[in-house]
Design an enzyme around this catalytic site. Structure first.
Site, PDB file in Angstrom:
ATOM      1  N   GLU A  96       8.883  -3.575  -2.724  1.00  0.00           N
ATOM      2  CA  GLU A  96       8.091  -4.194  -1.670  1.00  0.00           C
ATOM      3  C   GLU A  96       6.936  -5.010  -2.239  1.00  0.00           C
ATOM      4  OE1 GLU A  96       8.870  -0.829   1.759  1.00  0.00           O
ATOM      5  OE2 GLU A  96       6.886  -0.958   0.885  1.00  0.00           O
ATOM      6  N   CYS A 109       0.165  -8.762  -2.923  1.00  0.00           N
ATOM      7  CA  CYS A 109       0.144  -7.467  -3.595  1.00  0.00           C
ATOM      8  C   CYS A 109       1.562  -7.239  -4.092  1.00  0.00           C
ATOM      9  CB  CYS A 109      -0.286  -6.414  -2.572  1.00  0.00           C
ATOM     10  SG  CYS A 109      -0.224  -4.748  -3.210  1.00  0.00           S
ATOM     11  N   CYS A 116       7.424   5.083  -9.662  1.00  0.00           N
ATOM     12  CA  CYS A 116       6.319   5.253 -10.614  1.00  0.00           C
ATOM     13  C   CYS A 116       6.377   6.666 -11.165  1.00  0.00           C
ATOM     14  CB  CYS A 116       4.980   5.018  -9.917  1.00  0.00           C
ATOM     15  SG  CYS A 116       3.569   5.175 -11.026  1.00  0.00           S
ATOM     16  N   CYS A 120       0.984  10.544  -8.729  1.00  0.00           N
ATOM     17  CA  CYS A 120      -0.268  10.920  -8.068  1.00  0.00           C
ATOM     18  C   CYS A 120       0.079  11.653  -6.771  1.00  0.00           C
ATOM     19  CB  CYS A 120      -1.104   9.682  -7.778  1.00  0.00           C
ATOM     20  SG  CYS A 120      -1.528   8.787  -9.286  1.00  0.00           S
ATOM     21  N   CYS A 123       0.196   9.587  -3.342  1.00  0.00           N
ATOM     22  CA  CYS A 123       0.806   8.245  -3.287  1.00  0.00           C
ATOM     23  C   CYS A 123       2.296   8.308  -2.972  1.00  0.00           C
ATOM     24  CB  CYS A 123       0.581   7.560  -4.630  1.00  0.00           C
ATOM     25  SG  CYS A 123       1.501   6.018  -4.816  1.00  0.00           S
ATOM     26  N   GLY A 163       4.352   0.920  -8.494  1.00  0.00           N
ATOM     27  CA  GLY A 163       4.418   1.051  -9.946  1.00  0.00           C
ATOM     28  C   GLY A 163       3.086   1.015 -10.653  1.00  0.00           C
ATOM     29  N   GLU A 164       3.138   1.418 -11.911  1.00  0.00           N
ATOM     30  CA  GLU A 164       1.948   1.429 -12.768  1.00  0.00           C
ATOM     31  C   GLU A 164       2.093   0.264 -13.755  1.00  0.00           C
ATOM     32  OE1 GLU A 164      -1.156   2.781 -13.359  1.00  0.00           O
ATOM     33  OE2 GLU A 164      -0.940   1.403 -15.049  1.00  0.00           O
ATOM     34  N   SER A 195      -4.282  -3.346 -11.573  1.00  0.00           N
ATOM     35  CA  SER A 195      -4.843  -2.039 -11.235  1.00  0.00           C
ATOM     36  C   SER A 195      -4.082  -0.948 -11.986  1.00  0.00           C
ATOM     37  CB  SER A 195      -4.720  -1.828  -9.720  1.00  0.00           C
ATOM     38  OG  SER A 195      -5.050  -0.498  -9.380  1.00  0.00           O
ATOM     39  N   SER A 218      -8.162   2.969 -11.046  1.00  0.00           N
ATOM     40  CA  SER A 218      -8.128   3.863  -9.888  1.00  0.00           C
ATOM     41  C   SER A 218      -8.765   5.190 -10.273  1.00  0.00           C
ATOM     42  CB  SER A 218      -6.683   4.082  -9.439  1.00  0.00           C
ATOM     43  OG  SER A 218      -6.115   2.847  -9.091  1.00  0.00           O
ATOM     44  N   LEU A 219     -10.039   5.294 -10.004  1.00  0.00           N
ATOM     45  CA  LEU A 219     -10.781   6.497 -10.392  1.00  0.00           C
ATOM     46  C   LEU A 219     -10.473   7.620  -9.403  1.00  0.00           C
ATOM     47  CD1 LEU A 219     -12.684   7.241 -12.654  1.00  0.00           C
ATOM     48  CD2 LEU A 219     -14.601   6.522 -11.222  1.00  0.00           C
ATOM     49  N   CYS A 336      -1.991  -0.460   0.460  1.00  0.00           N
ATOM     50  CA  CYS A 336      -1.827   0.078  -0.877  1.00  0.00           C
ATOM     51  C   CYS A 336      -1.330   1.507  -0.829  1.00  0.00           C
ATOM     52  CB  CYS A 336      -3.161   0.080  -1.608  1.00  0.00           C
ATOM     53  SG  CYS A 336      -3.609  -1.518  -2.167  1.00  0.00           S
TER      54      CYS A 336
HETATM   55  N1  SAH Z   1      -0.395   2.256 -10.193  1.00  0.00           N
HETATM   56  C1  SAH Z   1      -1.548   1.468 -10.059  1.00  0.00           C
HETATM   57  C2  SAH Z   1      -1.398   0.338  -9.077  1.00  0.00           C
HETATM   58  C3  SAH Z   1      -0.645   0.612  -7.817  1.00  0.00           C
HETATM   59  S1  SAH Z   1      -1.430   1.717  -6.675  1.00  0.00           S
HETATM   60  C4  SAH Z   1      -2.752   2.328  -9.728  1.00  0.00           C
HETATM   61  O1  SAH Z   1      -2.577   3.496  -9.400  1.00  0.00           O
HETATM   62  O2  SAH Z   1      -3.866   1.820  -9.810  1.00  0.00           O
HETATM   63  C5  SAH Z   1      -2.742   0.697  -6.049  1.00  0.00           C
HETATM   64  C6  SAH Z   1      -3.901   1.469  -5.434  1.00  0.00           C
HETATM   65  O3  SAH Z   1      -3.469   2.146  -4.247  1.00  0.00           O
HETATM   66  C7  SAH Z   1      -4.491   2.537  -6.332  1.00  0.00           C
HETATM   67  O4  SAH Z   1      -5.893   2.413  -6.383  1.00  0.00           O
HETATM   68  C8  SAH Z   1      -4.117   3.837  -5.647  1.00  0.00           C
HETATM   69  O5  SAH Z   1      -5.079   4.834  -5.886  1.00  0.00           O
HETATM   70  C9  SAH Z   1      -4.093   3.405  -4.200  1.00  0.00           C
HETATM   71  N2  SAH Z   1      -3.329   4.259  -3.294  1.00  0.00           N
HETATM   72  C10 SAH Z   1      -2.200   4.951  -3.549  1.00  0.00           C
HETATM   73  N3  SAH Z   1      -1.776   5.586  -2.445  1.00  0.00           N
HETATM   74  C11 SAH Z   1      -2.657   5.293  -1.445  1.00  0.00           C
HETATM   75  C12 SAH Z   1      -2.753   5.636  -0.076  1.00  0.00           C
HETATM   76  N4  SAH Z   1      -1.843   6.398   0.522  1.00  0.00           N
HETATM   77  N5  SAH Z   1      -3.795   5.137   0.620  1.00  0.00           N
HETATM   78  C13 SAH Z   1      -4.699   4.329   0.045  1.00  0.00           C
HETATM   79  N6  SAH Z   1      -4.637   3.951  -1.244  1.00  0.00           N
HETATM   80  C14 SAH Z   1      -3.641   4.440  -1.987  1.00  0.00           C
HETATM   81 FE1  SF4 Z   2       1.807   5.338  -9.559  1.00  0.00          FE
HETATM   82 FE2  SF4 Z   2      -0.465   4.129  -8.809  1.00  0.00          FE
HETATM   83 FE3  SF4 Z   2       0.988   5.574  -7.062  1.00  0.00          FE
HETATM   84 FE4  SF4 Z   2      -0.344   6.810  -8.980  1.00  0.00          FE
HETATM   85  S1  SF4 Z   2      -1.248   5.602  -7.311  1.00  0.00           S
HETATM   86  S2  SF4 Z   2       1.788   7.225  -8.385  1.00  0.00           S
HETATM   87  S3  SF4 Z   2      -0.131   5.357 -10.651  1.00  0.00           S
HETATM   88  S4  SF4 Z   2       1.618   3.713  -8.063  1.00  0.00           S
END
Ligand code: SAH
Ligand code: SF4
Length: 344
Positions: A96, A109, A116, A120, A123, A163-164, A195, A218-219, A336
Site C-alpha cells: 500500500e 507515503c 516488516c 512492533c 503496528c 516496512g522498515e 523513518s 520512531s522513538l 501510518c
Molecule cells: N518502519 C518505519 C517506517 C514505517 S512505520 C518506522 O517504524 O519508523 C511509520 C510510523 O508509523 C512510525 O513512526 C510508527 O511508529 C508509526 N505507526 C505504526 N503503527 C501505527 C499506528 N497504528 N498508529 C499510528 N502510528 C503508527
Molecule cells: Fe515495522 Fe515500523 Fe511497523 Fe515497527 S512500526 S513493525 S518498524 S513498519
C-alpha cells in the site's frame, strides 16, 4: 545480444542504463536519455521515446521491460483529499501507498518492504511478519503510478508506509538518489523523509555516508522499559545508544532530526512520560512529531491525553519543536501504521 530478458528498466540508475547501452553496442549517452524518459517524463512506453534510435528501442523491447506496478484497488477518503493505493507486485503480493494532498503539498507515503520483521506490538504491518524487500524499481513504481494517476505534482515523499526502510537500505537509498537526481524526479533531498524504528548500524552508516535526506526516528517511548515492550529491537539497540549516535551528527535548525512519538492511551502518554521525553532529548536540535495512535485490531487505544502531553512537553522542552501529525484519510485506514494487507 543481451540475455537480460524481462529485466525491469525502472529502478536502474544512470550508470546501469549507460552500461546497458554499451553492453548492447550503443553509445553511452543514450543512458542519460533513457534515464530522463523514465524518471523525468515518467514515460513507460518505449515506442514514445523519440530520441532513442529505433535499433536500440528494438533491443530494449526484446530484452527488457518497463514494469509498472499494478493498481489493484483505490480507496478515496471522504474527509480529505487522500487516496490509498493497493498495489499488486509481480509475485502477486499486495502493498500500500498513500497520496495526501493538502493545499500546495502532495505527500506520498510509500512502502519499502512487504511486511516488516521488526514486529512492533502496536503496528499492523508488523503483524504480517516480513515477506520480502521491495526492489528499487518497485519503490519507484509506486511513485510513477501515483504520478500518472493524480494531476497534482508530488512535493514530498515519506518512507512511512509498510516496512522498515533501513532493513532495505541499499534499495531505498538508490531510489532516493533517482528521486533527487536533477535529470530524474528532481526532488530536493529535504523533501524526502526516511523513518526508521532505530536500526542502529544503519543509522551510523547513513550518518557516515553523509546522506542528506531527512531522518525520522520512531522513538515512541520515554524510557527503555516502555520501548522494549513496544519495539523489540530496543533490547539490542536501546534509546541511549541511538541518541548518542544522533548527537555525533551535526543536525541543526535547518536540517533537524525528527523523532516520532505515537501516543497510545495509558502506555506512553502521561505527563511524566512527557517530562521524561523532554529531558531525554535535551540538547538535541530536533522536531518531535506526535502521532495520535490509529486504532487497529488490538488492545491499544488512541491517547485521551494528547493535549496535556503536548503542553507538558512544550513546558519542559529545550531546543526542539513539537508538531502534531494531522490524521489524513482516517476513514480509509490510510494512516501510518495502518498499512497492511488482510489479503496476505
Ligand atoms: N518502519 C518505519 C517506517 C514505517 S512505520 C518506522 O517504524 O519508523 C511509520 C510510523 O508509523 C512510525 O513512526 C510508527 O511508529 C508509526 N505507526 C505504526 N503503527 C501505527 C499506528 N497504528 N498508529 C499510528 N502510528 C503508527
Ligand atoms: Fe515495522 Fe515500523 Fe511497523 Fe515497527 S512500526 S513493525 S518498524 S513498519
Amino acid at each position: 545480444m543481451s540475455s537480460d530478458t524481462n529485466i525491469n528498466l525502472i529502478g536502474k540508475n544512470l550508470q546501469e542504463l549507460e552500461e546497458l547501452c554499451e553492453k548492447n553496442n550503443f553509445p553511452k549517452f543514450h543512458g542519460m536519455q533513457l534515464f530522463k524518459w523514465l524518471y523525468n517524463k515518467t514515460n513507460t512506453s518505449i515506442k514514445d521515446m523519440t530520441n532513442i534510435p529505433e535499433k536500440l528501442k528494438t533491443v530494449i523491447s526484446h530484452n527488457y521491460n518497463i514494469n509498472l506496478i499494478k493498481v489493484e484497488q483505490k480507496f478515496y477518503s471522504k474527509e480529505d483529499d487522500t487516496i490509498k493505493y493497493l498495489f499488486k507486485t509481480k509475485d502477486k503480493r499486495l502493498i500500500e501507498s498513500v497520496s495526501m494532498i493538502d493545499d500546495s503539498r502532495h505527500t506520498l507515503c510509500i512502502s519499502s518492504q512487504i511486511g516488516c520483521s521488526v514486529d512492533c506490538s502496536f503496528c499492523s504491518t508488523g503483524k504480517m511478519g516480513i515477506i520480502r524487500n521491495l526492489d528499487t524499481g518497485e519503490i519507484i513504481e509506486q511513485i510513477i503510478s501515483i504520478k500518472h494517476n493524480r494531476k497534482k505534482p508530488i512535493t514530498n515523499i515519506v518512507f512511512m508506509g509498510m516496512g522498515e526502510p533501513f532493513l532495505n537500505y541499499n534499495n531505498v537509498i538508490k531510489a532516493c538518489e533517482i528521486l533527487t537526481s536533477p535529470a530524474g524526479f528532481n526532488l530536493s533531498t529535504k523533501r524526502i523523509t526516511i523513518s526508521t524504528s532505530g536500526i542502529l548500524p544503519k543509522i551510523e552508516r547513513y550518518i557516515n555516508e553523509k546522506q542528506k535526506y531527512k531522518l525520522a526516528i520512531s522513538l515512541n517511548a520515554s524510557n527503555n522499559t516502555m520501548r522494549n515492550q513496544l519495539i523489540p529491537i530496543n533490547k539490542k539497540w536501546p534509546i541511549e545508544d541511538i541518541l548518542n549516535t544522533i548527537k555525533k551528527y551535526q543536525f541543526n535548525k535547518y536540517k533537524p532530526i525528527m523523532f516520532e512519538y505515537v501516543l497510545i492511551n495509558g502506555i506512553n502518554d502521561s505527563s511524566n512520560n512527557a517530562k521524561e521525553l523532554a529531558s531525554l532529548l535535551k540538547g538535541i536540535p530536533c522536531k518531535i512529531n506526535i502521532i495520535p495512535y490509529n486504532t487497529i485490531n488490538n488492545d491499544y487505544k488512541r491517547s485521551k491525553n494528547i493535549e496535556i502531553f503536548i503542553n507538558t512537553l512544550n513546558k519542559y522542552k529545550s531546543n526542539f519543536r513539537v508538531l502534531i501529525r494531522k490524521n489524513k484519510g482516517q476513514d480509509i485506514n490510510a494512516a501510518c501504521g495502518q498499512l497492511a494487507t488482510n489479503n496476505e
